[in-house]
Motif scaffolding. Structure first.
Motif, PDB file in Angstrom:
ATOM      1  N   SER A 108       8.469  13.122  17.566  1.00 32.32           N
ATOM      2  CA  SER A 108       9.076  11.980  18.224  1.00 32.32           C
ATOM      3  C   SER A 108      10.401  11.676  17.543  1.00 32.32           C
ATOM      4  O   SER A 108      10.705  12.191  16.486  1.00 32.32           O
ATOM      5  CB  SER A 108       8.157  10.772  18.149  1.00 32.32           C
ATOM      6  OG  SER A 108       7.894  10.459  16.804  1.00 32.32           O
ATOM      7  N   GLU A 109      11.188  10.808  18.177  1.00 23.40           N
ATOM      8  CA  GLU A 109      12.471  10.465  17.590  1.00 23.40           C
ATOM      9  C   GLU A 109      12.275   9.631  16.347  1.00 23.40           C
ATOM     10  O   GLU A 109      11.329   8.891  16.225  1.00 23.40           O
ATOM     11  CB  GLU A 109      13.299   9.674  18.614  1.00 23.40           C
ATOM     12  CG  GLU A 109      13.726  10.531  19.810  1.00 23.40           C
ATOM     13  CD  GLU A 109      14.533   9.727  20.800  1.00 23.40           C
ATOM     14  OE1 GLU A 109      14.796   8.538  20.527  1.00 23.40           O
ATOM     15  OE2 GLU A 109      14.884  10.263  21.837  1.00 23.40           O
ATOM     16  N   GLY A 110      13.180   9.727  15.398  1.00 16.55           N
ATOM     17  CA  GLY A 110      13.095   8.908  14.199  1.00 16.55           C
ATOM     18  C   GLY A 110      12.062   9.457  13.231  1.00 16.55           C
ATOM     19  O   GLY A 110      11.704  10.621  13.274  1.00 16.55           O
ATOM     20  N   ILE A 111      11.582   8.581  12.356  1.00 22.25           N
ATOM     21  CA  ILE A 111      10.649   8.987  11.308  1.00 22.25           C
ATOM     22  C   ILE A 111       9.317   9.336  11.954  1.00 22.25           C
ATOM     23  O   ILE A 111       8.802   8.599  12.766  1.00 22.25           O
ATOM     24  CB  ILE A 111      10.472   7.852  10.293  1.00 22.25           C
ATOM     25  CG1 ILE A 111      11.800   7.586   9.593  1.00 22.25           C
ATOM     26  CG2 ILE A 111       9.419   8.208   9.273  1.00 22.25           C
ATOM     27  CD1 ILE A 111      11.774   6.389   8.686  1.00 22.25           C
TER      28      ILE A 111
ATOM     29  N   TYR B  63       7.713  -7.182  -0.469  1.00 19.21           N
ATOM     30  CA  TYR B  63       7.829  -7.753   0.859  1.00 19.21           C
ATOM     31  C   TYR B  63       7.673  -6.672   1.923  1.00 19.21           C
ATOM     32  O   TYR B  63       8.154  -5.543   1.764  1.00 19.21           O
ATOM     33  CB  TYR B  63       9.168  -8.471   1.001  1.00 19.21           C
ATOM     34  CG  TYR B  63       9.418  -9.477  -0.099  1.00 19.21           C
ATOM     35  CD1 TYR B  63      10.543  -9.402  -0.908  1.00 19.21           C
ATOM     36  CD2 TYR B  63       8.499 -10.487  -0.362  1.00 19.21           C
ATOM     37  CE1 TYR B  63      10.750 -10.309  -1.921  1.00 19.21           C
ATOM     38  CE2 TYR B  63       8.703 -11.390  -1.380  1.00 19.21           C
ATOM     39  CZ  TYR B  63       9.834 -11.307  -2.158  1.00 19.21           C
ATOM     40  OH  TYR B  63      10.033 -12.200  -3.175  1.00 19.21           O
ATOM     41  N   ALA B  64       7.048  -7.039   3.018  1.00 22.90           N
ATOM     42  CA  ALA B  64       6.794  -6.067   4.083  1.00 22.90           C
ATOM     43  C   ALA B  64       8.089  -5.472   4.632  1.00 22.90           C
ATOM     44  O   ALA B  64       8.121  -4.321   5.057  1.00 22.90           O
ATOM     45  CB  ALA B  64       5.998  -6.726   5.209  1.00 22.90           C
ATOM     46  N   THR B  65       9.161  -6.250   4.587  1.00 18.64           N
ATOM     47  CA  THR B  65      10.424  -5.778   5.157  1.00 18.64           C
ATOM     48  C   THR B  65      11.130  -4.752   4.269  1.00 18.64           C
ATOM     49  O   THR B  65      12.156  -4.202   4.649  1.00 18.64           O
ATOM     50  CB  THR B  65      11.369  -6.962   5.375  1.00 18.64           C
ATOM     51  OG1 THR B  65      11.416  -7.754   4.178  1.00 18.64           O
ATOM     52  CG2 THR B  65      10.878  -7.842   6.513  1.00 18.64           C
ATOM     53  N   GLU B  66      10.565  -4.461   3.091  1.00 18.49           N
ATOM     54  CA  GLU B  66      11.223  -3.497   2.207  1.00 18.49           C
ATOM     55  C   GLU B  66      11.098  -2.063   2.703  1.00 18.49           C
ATOM     56  O   GLU B  66      11.853  -1.185   2.276  1.00 18.49           O
ATOM     57  CB  GLU B  66      10.602  -3.598   0.798  1.00 18.49           C
ATOM     58  CG  GLU B  66      10.940  -4.872   0.048  1.00 18.49           C
ATOM     59  CD  GLU B  66      10.315  -4.885  -1.347  1.00 18.49           C
ATOM     60  OE1 GLU B  66       9.837  -5.947  -1.771  1.00 18.49           O
ATOM     61  OE2 GLU B  66      10.311  -3.845  -2.006  1.00 18.49           O
ATOM     62  N   ARG B  67      10.108  -1.794   3.553  1.00 16.95           N
ATOM     63  CA  ARG B  67       9.843  -0.425   3.983  1.00 16.95           C
ATOM     64  C   ARG B  67       9.607  -0.401   5.491  1.00 16.95           C
ATOM     65  O   ARG B  67       9.316  -1.418   6.104  1.00 16.95           O
ATOM     66  CB  ARG B  67       8.593   0.113   3.281  1.00 16.95           C
ATOM     67  CG  ARG B  67       8.680   0.109   1.767  1.00 16.95           C
ATOM     68  CD  ARG B  67       9.476   1.270   1.243  1.00 16.95           C
ATOM     69  NE  ARG B  67       9.533   1.283  -0.211  1.00 16.95           N
ATOM     70  CZ  ARG B  67      10.080   2.239  -0.923  1.00 16.95           C
ATOM     71  NH1 ARG B  67      10.599   3.280  -0.325  1.00 16.95           N
ATOM     72  NH2 ARG B  67      10.100   2.175  -2.240  1.00 16.95           N
ATOM     73  N   THR B  68       9.696   0.823   6.036  1.00 18.12           N
ATOM     74  CA  THR B  68       9.354   1.000   7.448  1.00 18.12           C
ATOM     75  C   THR B  68       7.842   1.147   7.581  1.00 18.12           C
ATOM     76  O   THR B  68       7.132   1.358   6.592  1.00 18.12           O
ATOM     77  CB  THR B  68      10.025   2.261   8.016  1.00 18.12           C
ATOM     78  OG1 THR B  68       9.465   3.408   7.347  1.00 18.12           O
ATOM     79  CG2 THR B  68      11.533   2.245   7.783  1.00 18.12           C
TER      80      THR B  68
END
Lengths: 449, 103
Positions: A108-111, B63-68
């Motif tokens: 898929s696109e992206g990670i 924080y959850a926003t630190e990673r994807t």
């Protein structure tokens, strides 16, 4: 006069009647009346016919409206049925797709969700001043951890410790320049068999106590390791089964780990006390090591609410360490950690080891440490800089079993610049049979990523 | 005064440690008194609660926003093995982080 009044009255009456009484129309003939009557009747008939026609049209329009409303209802029902059929078709398609095994999955696109590479780790920079020595800055450690996930239950992870050191020759004489050391601190393949069993294989951080697994770099609030950790191997090459079982829904759990690893070995194959090598046996030749060691840990974690918890653990390892397989090395560790609120923690380990030897019998390296931390944010003062400070203290002691002993008291602080960037400082009071061990000031900038 | 010579640097240090320890204990007592220490009600814990119980034991909050979302999946696999977390708790924490990461 009477006649004149009479005539006058008659004339007046006549005038009045002429005004009041309708003038009589000109006289019409019967034919004209009949024609008028007939015309009127015809007009009336026409109006009646028109009205009848209008009523018929109204009835027709009402019928049409009724038919249209019925068709709208039928169309709506048809739309609902069509939507249901579409949803059923989609569900069938999804189930069918799940059974299909593509030969070459299209990314898929992206990670990608199924394969992912991540880099985490920590780095520390120190300023150190020991009594009787010059102060210096050190790149204490750069410790990247590589994570490669293949699917939902396979992970390969490896951690390194990279440092800079002054050059020395083989005789210990200082040389110009510096060199970079790269130490593989761990490298394992982790495979989750199921919810309760995970296989770990490779160069493992050994679950003797919890410090080696949970005390790395930026996780340690005091810049150096507790003294008695030096009598234990920090890692070992082997295989391990580990897992845990939740107890109820309060977050309580029981954890286990059992493993086989190469374990301590001999530098020359003998069982002489001076030949003991705690970390050196990586299975390479020469392998002066008779049999692998076995070990394990059982732990019990009891939270009674968030930030209020107690953990107790007991662990141990045993195995022959000499080439002849006659000398046993064994260890037992008791570990505990207590959290009372988000602001206070205390933890520690008691470490006991026994080493059988060819020359001095069994000697007994042991030690213990206890460390506490208190975050000043608990005081809720109106000073943000103070709220970001945590006071830390540690007592640790180690006996090498051969007569050397060291005791240390450490007082320090952690200033949280961010959640992962910490400025630490501590002063260590040393009392040791080794005269080179001196009181030391350490300032450290530690970053976890 | 005669006994002052008994206060060697080592003993002074030990006394300092004990004094600091006493201050810690006092501060803890104040903290517990303020907090009440009530027993939680028996209910299934949310991902956020499990995160607070388990993750803050060893390190400051990440924080959850630190990673994807994909990175959290790898990191939680690493943490599940390292901290020996039960599967259902690890999954709940992962779901909480992925829902709040925003990417």
């Amino acid at each position: 006069m009477r006649i004149h009044s009479l005539i006058f009255g008659i004339v007046a009456t006549g005038c009045a009647m002429a005004v009041v009484l309708p003038r009589s129309a000109e006289a019409i003939t019967d034919e004209e009346f009949r024609a008028f009557q007939q015309q009127t009747q015809q007009e009336i008939q026409q109006l009646q016919d028109q009205r009848k026609q209008d009523q018929q049209e109204i009835e027709q329009l009402k019928k049409k409206v009724g038919d249209t409303e019925q068709k709208v209802d039928e169309t709506q029902k048809s739309a609902v049925e069509t939507q249901k059929k579409a949803e059923d078709a989609q569900k069938t398609a999804t189930e069918a797709a799940a059974q299909v095994q593509p030969v070459h999955p299209v990314p898929s696109e992206g990670i990608l969700a199924t394969h992912n590479f991540s880099l985490v780790g920590d780095a520390e920079v120190q300023f150190v001043k020991s009594e009787g020595q010059h102060s210096a800055f050190l790149l204490a450690d750069y410790a990247p951890i590589f994570l490669y996930r293949a699917g939902d239950n396979v992970l390969f992870e490896a951690g390194f410790d990279i440092g800079l050191h002054n050059n020395f020759d083989s005789s210990g004489t200082r040389q110009a320049g510096s060199s970079t050391s790269v130490d593989l601190s761990f490298a394992t393949l982790d495979y989750l068999f199921n919810d309760y069993v995970t296989l770990v294989a490779g160069d493992m951080l050994l679950p003797l106590g919890t410090y080696s697994e949970r005390g790395a770099g930026w996780l340690n609030k005091i810049p150096d390791d507790p003294l008695p950790r030096s009598v234990l191997p920090g890692s070992g090459i082997g295989v391990q089964l580990r897992g845990s079982k939740a107890v109820g829904d309060s977050g309580q759990m029981v954890t286990y780990a059992i493993y086989g690893a190469n374990g301590p070995s001999s530098t020359n194959g003998t069982g002489m006390a001076s030949a003991l090598d705690l970390d050196g046996n990586v299975g390479d030749t020469p392998n002066w090591h008779s049999d692998p060691s076995a070990g394990g840990r059982v732990g019990w974690f009891i939270p009674w609410k968030a930030h209020y918890d107690l953990e107790l653990g007991v662990s141990g390892q045993a195995g022959q360490w000499d080439d002849a397989g006659k000398r046993l090395w064994s260890a037992t560790v008791f570990d505990t950690a207590l959290h009372l609120s988000p602001y206070f923690e205390v933890k520690g380990e008691y470490i006991d080891t026994w080493v059988q030897t060819d020359d001095i019998g069994t000697f007994h390296p042991w030690g213990w440490w206890v460390q506490a931390g208190y975050k000043l944010g608990a005081l809720d003062l109106d000073f943000p800089m103070i709220n970001n400070v945590e006071l830390v203290a540690r007592y640790d002691t180690v006996r090498d079993g051969l007569g050397a002993r060291t005791e240390r008291e450490t007082l320090g602080y952690v200033y949280y610049l961010t959640n992962t960037l910490q400025f630490e400082g501590d002063y260590e009071f040393l009392n040791s049979s080794d005269p080179t061990q001196k009181n030391t000031l350490i300032l450290q900038l530690s970053y976890g990523f | 005064m005669k006994r002052l010579h008994l206060l060697t640097p080592r003993r002074l240090t030990s006394l300092a440690i004990v004094a600091v320890g006493a201050m810690f204990v006092g501060a803890v007592a104040v903290t517990i008194a303020k907090d009440g220490g009530t027993t939680p009600a028996r209910k299934k814990l949310t991902g956020a609660e499990l995160y607070a119980i388990n993750c803050n034991r060893c390190h400051a909050e990440r924080y959850a926003t630190e990673r994807t979302a994909a990175q959290w999946k790898s990191i939680m696999l690493h943490m599940r093995v390292r901290a020996n977390l039960p599967a259902n708790q690890a999954k709940a924490i992962l779901k909480y982080l992925q829902e709040d990461c925003g990417n």
